[in-house]
Each structure stands twice: as C-alpha cells, then as structure tokens.
Motif scaffolding. Structure first.
Motif, mmCIF file in Angstrom:
data_model
loop_
_atom_site.group_PDB
_atom_site.id
_atom_site.type_symbol
_atom_site.label_atom_id
_atom_site.label_comp_id
_atom_site.label_asym_id
_atom_site.label_seq_id
_atom_site.Cartn_x
_atom_site.Cartn_y
_atom_site.Cartn_z
ATOM 1 N N UNK A 260 0.862 -1.182 0.000
ATOM 2 C CA UNK A 260 0.000 0.000 0.000
ATOM 3 C C UNK A 260 0.902 1.237 0.000
ATOM 4 N N UNK A 261 0.385 2.324 -0.513
ATOM 5 C CA UNK A 261 1.116 3.586 -0.503
ATOM 6 C C UNK A 261 1.241 4.029 0.945
ATOM 7 N N UNK A 262 2.437 4.410 1.370
ATOM 8 C CA UNK A 262 2.611 4.857 2.750
ATOM 9 C C UNK A 262 1.917 6.196 2.962
ATOM 10 N N UNK A 263 1.213 6.313 4.079
ATOM 11 C CA UNK A 263 0.514 7.544 4.419
ATOM 12 C C UNK A 263 0.908 7.977 5.824
ATOM 13 N N UNK A 264 1.027 9.270 6.011
ATOM 14 C CA UNK A 264 1.292 9.854 7.325
ATOM 15 C C UNK A 264 0.019 10.541 7.799
ATOM 16 N N UNK A 265 -0.135 10.607 9.112
ATOM 17 C CA UNK A 265 -1.329 11.226 9.689
ATOM 18 C C UNK A 265 -0.917 12.322 10.658
ATOM 19 N N UNK A 266 -1.723 13.370 10.722
ATOM 20 C CA UNK A 266 -1.522 14.381 11.753
ATOM 21 C C UNK A 266 -2.885 14.765 12.303
ATOM 22 N N UNK A 267 -2.888 15.139 13.576
ATOM 23 C CA UNK A 267 -4.132 15.536 14.217
ATOM 24 C C UNK A 267 -4.512 16.937 13.770
ATOM 25 N N UNK A 268 -5.792 17.119 13.489
ATOM 26 C CA UNK A 268 -6.341 18.434 13.185
ATOM 27 C C UNK A 268 -7.548 18.647 14.092
ATOM 28 N N UNK A 269 -8.097 19.829 14.080
ATOM 29 C CA UNK A 269 -9.185 20.180 15.004
ATOM 30 C C UNK A 269 -10.362 19.204 14.949
ATOM 31 N N UNK A 270 -10.682 18.689 13.782
ATOM 32 C CA UNK A 270 -11.853 17.819 13.637
ATOM 33 C C UNK A 270 -11.486 16.364 13.392
ATOM 34 N N UNK A 271 -10.362 15.931 13.915
ATOM 35 C CA UNK A 271 -9.991 14.530 13.755
ATOM 36 C C UNK A 271 -8.573 14.359 13.254
ATOM 37 N N UNK A 272 -8.442 13.703 12.097
ATOM 38 C CA UNK A 272 -7.137 13.376 11.549
ATOM 39 C C UNK A 272 -7.084 13.741 10.073
ATOM 40 N N UNK A 273 -5.891 14.104 9.611
ATOM 41 C CA UNK A 273 -5.684 14.392 8.198
ATOM 42 C C UNK A 273 -4.565 13.498 7.690
ATOM 43 N N UNK A 274 -4.832 12.813 6.581
ATOM 44 C CA UNK A 274 -3.874 11.879 6.001
ATOM 45 C C UNK A 274 -3.208 12.503 4.786
ATOM 46 N N UNK A 275 -1.944 12.147 4.576
ATOM 47 C CA UNK A 275 -1.243 12.564 3.367
ATOM 48 C C UNK A 275 -0.386 11.411 2.859
ATOM 49 N N UNK A 276 -0.325 11.292 1.547
ATOM 50 C CA UNK A 276 0.497 10.249 0.935
ATOM 51 C C UNK A 276 1.937 10.695 0.913
#
Length: 146
Positions: free
Chosen positions: A125-141
């Motif tokens: 799978x394509x590696x994704x990183x996550x960071x916390x944002x005000x309304x949950x989580x945001x993913x980036x490839x």
C-alpha cells in the motif's frame, strides 16, 4: 470529538527495536487518558489467543484509509508499506519488476545492513502519514517520485 473510541480500528506503531517502521492492526477495547487497551487483529500468543495490551496513545494512529489512487504506478524511490509478518512495514521501492507483478524493497534490518525482498502488489500500500487536526485526523500520501 474524541480521538479514539471503543471499537475503533487502529494501528499500533512499532516503537521497540526490531519493530521500527512497522504498523500492526488492532481494535480499541478501552480508552484511558494517556493510553489505550487494544486487541491485535493478527498477533496471537502461545495459547492461540489474540494479544491484548495497553499502549501509549503516542504509539497509536487510526487505521489509514484505502488509497484513492487506483491507477497509481509504483516507482523507484516511492515510500510504501508492505504486509509481512502479521503487520505493515515501511519500505522504499528500489526496483519494479517488469509487468508490475512484484516490487523489490530496500530496508534497514536494524543493524544498519541492507536487505532486499520481493512482494506481490496485493501486499503493498502507498505509505501515508497522519496528523491531528481540530476535527480529527488528516492523512497525506508520501510519494517521493514525480
């Protein structure tokens, strides 16, 4: 919104020697202020029972969403996760086999030696990183090549 909740599917991020850059699927059983009680989806003990343990929240992330890049082509240098040994392991593509049937990966084996292996594309799978944002989580490839 609570970051984590009972029944949520998560990944425990490897944080001990021999498990760096690994992710193991688990289900949240209990939420405390700084830790979660999880049951691993595929790791079992000697009694063939799914392993449960308390994990610090800093070592847990939500389970990543499926990649929307259906026609994504793997390229040398791409950052990907490979499913192996009951978990996902972050690797770098070093060679794409003709016909895209298998991909070779370079990784650090813990003692700074290089190792290579091949895996079918259905275990990648394509590696994704996550960071916390005000309304949950945001993913980036993470995509190295253009």
């Amino acid at each position: 919104m609570d970051k984590y909740f009972v029944g949520m599917r998560v990944e425990v991020v490897g944080h001990e020697e021999g498990f760096w850059n690994s992710y193991f699927g688990a289900i949240v059983l209990r939420v405390d202020r700084t830790k979660l009680r999880v049951r691993y989806e595929e790791l079992i003990n000697e009694n063939e029972e799914y392993i449960e343990e308390d994990v610090a929240m800093k070592h847990v992330r939500p389970y990543p969403p499926e990649s929307r890049e259906v026609n994504y082509r793997m390229n040398v240098g791409d950052d990907v996760d490979v499913y192996d040994r009951e978990g996902w392991w972050r690797r770098e593509v070093v060679f794409v086999f003709d016909g895209e049937l298998m991909v070779y990966f370079h990784y650090m084996a813990g003692d700074d030696t290089e190792d290579y292996d091949t895996f079918p594309l259905d275990r990648i799978r394509i590696h994704q990183e996550v960071k916390e944002v005000a309304k949950g989580f945001k993913w980036s490839h993470v995509k190295v090549t253009g």
